[in-house]
Design a protein around this motif. Structure first.
Motif, PDB file in Angstrom:
ATOM      1  N   PHE A  15       0.906  -1.284  -0.121  1.00 38.23           N
ATOM      2  CA  PHE A  15       0.018  -0.100  -0.243  1.00 38.23           C
ATOM      3  C   PHE A  15       1.053   1.262   0.081  1.00 38.23           C
ATOM      4  N   ASP A  18       0.410   4.010  -4.923  1.00 36.45           N
ATOM      5  CA  ASP A  18      -0.674   3.857  -6.096  1.00 36.45           C
ATOM      6  C   ASP A  18      -1.690   2.892  -5.530  1.00 36.45           C
ATOM      7  N   THR A  19      -2.289   3.132  -4.339  1.00 31.23           N
ATOM      8  CA  THR A  19      -3.257   2.086  -3.745  1.00 31.23           C
ATOM      9  C   THR A  19      -4.571   2.306  -4.626  1.00 31.23           C
ATOM     10  N   TYR A  22     -10.306   0.206  -4.235  1.00 35.16           N
ATOM     11  CA  TYR A  22     -11.140  -1.301  -4.075  1.00 35.16           C
ATOM     12  C   TYR A  22     -12.607  -1.068  -3.969  1.00 35.16           C
ATOM     13  N   LEU A  34      -5.929  -8.630  -3.839  1.00 38.80           N
ATOM     14  CA  LEU A  34      -5.510  -8.416  -2.322  1.00 38.80           C
ATOM     15  C   LEU A  34      -5.122  -9.868  -1.790  1.00 38.80           C
ATOM     16  N   VAL A  84      -8.143   0.028   4.898  1.00 39.36           N
ATOM     17  CA  VAL A  84      -8.433   0.153   3.494  1.00 39.36           C
ATOM     18  C   VAL A  84      -9.421  -0.328   3.023  1.00 39.36           C
TER      19      VAL A  84
END
Length: 472
Positions: A15, A18-19, A22, A34, A84
């Motif tokens: 993480f 550039d996450t 989701y 993931l 997240v």
């Protein structure tokens, strides 16, 4: 038993840059992004161990899985994802893993697929299958039994058919039956014979009522009763009709079944795709009703006197009930309900209760996106059991005959998508046994305990009726 790592996912460093978003991902995309690096895209390989072999070192409940995904395990290098992922997304992952686990565990299991002339063995009974009607039906939906041995069958396009005591299907439908809107999942659905039919002749129908103007349709479930004389539907009386403002064009979730109890009738109306309307007691959709047999409202119904409550309301928070049955032992009402993906339910229905849809559910959307992270909430009822993957529950009856003593008072639930019948043993309002007794001979639309002791099964694709009888 082999030792498994907990639900291991990507390391924290994933993480750092550039996450991805989701919230836009479906269940399989979320897992592949993931989880697959540790568990494999098949959920059965990698450093994290298998998620589909039924062995869980850190707890096997949904709550345990949810905790592992949310909080992680620093000692084993598992990332806590609560920072997240939302609760809805974590629930989405739990459902996806459960689906894949049960699919994997089901591989290699030989389910009973009966064939004419052969004996099928089950846990408490051996049976043979007999063909009742092989040809001539178009989407049969429900079956009911007359006291002289004849039978009534509905066809969703709008026809009520009569079968002789010798099982011969009359080629001519009953004339003069109500106008039916065959739209999507709706049409002529339920038929139910009054317990005192020999004295009063009453037959009840549940169907999609409304109007069609070209491509525009306005419809909702309606219930009437009438009699059959000289092959004609006569003496029709309206039992329940929604206010005009509740009619709509959606082609889904009509619900529809009917049972008799102590001078009352119980019946559902699906939420017609209007999720939140199931929670509104002033809205007709997503409810189960109790009325007197003539359609009048009992004075002791739970919502009598509440401003705006729809007439006859018994329970609410339902999605698409297509199974309703009366336990002959104690008179309790049982219901099977189409949930979303992974959320089909068996419920015991009690007056005044809220069954939760769509505030709580054990399923997600059909496309793999989440609905809610909540599976329970104060003031909302829990299902007795729920099915993941969904079975597409349809048709429900307690076996009351004597031909199969090992099945006496067991509950039989049909399934469209899974093409099966499940036998459920209920003790003290809990399911203590569950067995697939029939599979892969068609989509099971209805299952009914026949007066002579056979178990009747209404099938779609192919459209036919069969019955189970004791093996010699």
């Amino acid at each position: 038993m082999k030792r498994l790592l907990p639900f291991a996912l990507l390391p924290v460093t994933a993480f750092a840059q550039d996450t991805p978003d989701y919230s836009k991902m479906k269940a399989d995309e979320l897992f592949n992004t993931l989880c697959s690096s540790c568990h494999g895209k098949d959920l059965n390989s990698g450093l994290g161990g298998s998620l589909v072999d039924g062995q869980w070192k850190h707890g096997d409940t949904d709550a345990d899985l949810r905790k592992s995904i949310s909080e992680g395990n620093a000692q084993l290098g598992m990332t806590p994802f609560k920072t997240v992922l939302s609760d809805d997304q974590i629930r989405q992952l739990v459902i996806y893993v459960r689906e894949k686990e049960k699919e994997a565990l089901a591989k290699g299991i030989e389910y009973p697929k009966p064939e004419p002339g052969k004996v099928t063995h089950t846990d408490h009974a051996d049976y043979q299958i007999e063909m009742v009607v092989e040809n001539g039906l178009d989407i049969p939906w429900a079956i009911a039994f007359l006291p002289d041995g004849r039978k009534l069958v509905t066809e969703r396009p709008g026809r009520l058919r009569l079968m002789g005591s010798d099982d011969t299907l009359d080629p001519q439908p009953i004339e003069g039956t109500p106008k039916v809107i065959h739209h999507g999942q709706g049409g002529l659905m339920e038929v139910a014979v009054h317990p005192d039919y020999a004295k009063n002749g009453w037959i009840y129908l549940g169907f999609a009522d409304g109007e069609r103007d070209g491509d525009k349709v306005r419809t909702i479930t309606k219930y009437v009763r009438g009699r059959i004389k000289d092959h004609q539907w006569v003496d029709e009386e309206e039992i329940w009709k929604a206010d005009d403002r509740f009619y709509g064009g959606d082609g889904v979730h009509f619900g529809t079944r009917l049972v008799f109890k102590d001078g009352y009738i119980f019946f559902p109306v699906g939420e017609r795709g209007g999720w939140k309307q199931a929670q509104d007691i002033t809205n007709a959709k997503g409810k189960i009703y109790r009325l007197n047999e003539d359609g009048s409202e009992p004075e002791d119904n739970p919502f009598v006197g509440q401003p705006g409550a729809v007439k006859g309301l018994w329970s609410y928070g339902h999605r698409n009930p297509q199974g309703l049955a009366l336990d002959p032992r104690d008179g309790s009402i049982w219901e099977t309900e189409h949930g979303p993906r992974g959320g089909d339910e068996l419920n015991r229905i009690e007056g005044g209760k809220n069954y939760g849809w769509p505030i709580i559910t054990y399923g997600m959307n059909y496309d793999g996106t989440p609905i809610t992270g909540e599976t329970e909430k104060e003031g909302m009822e829990q299902p007795v059991i729920y099915w993941q993957p969904s079975i597409a529950a349809c048709g429900l009856d307690f076996y009351t005959g004597d031909a199969f003593p090992g099945w006496k008072n067991d509950l039989f639930a049909g399934a469209l998508a899974q093409q099966e019948i499940r036998r459920l043993r209920i003790v003290d309002h809990k399911v203590t046994e569950q067995e697939v007794i029939l599979k892969n001979i068609g989509r099971v639309r209805d299952v009914a305990s026949g007066p002579e002791g056979a178990l009747y099964v209404v099938l779609n694709d192919p459209h036919r009726i069969v019955r189970l009888v004791p093996a010699p």
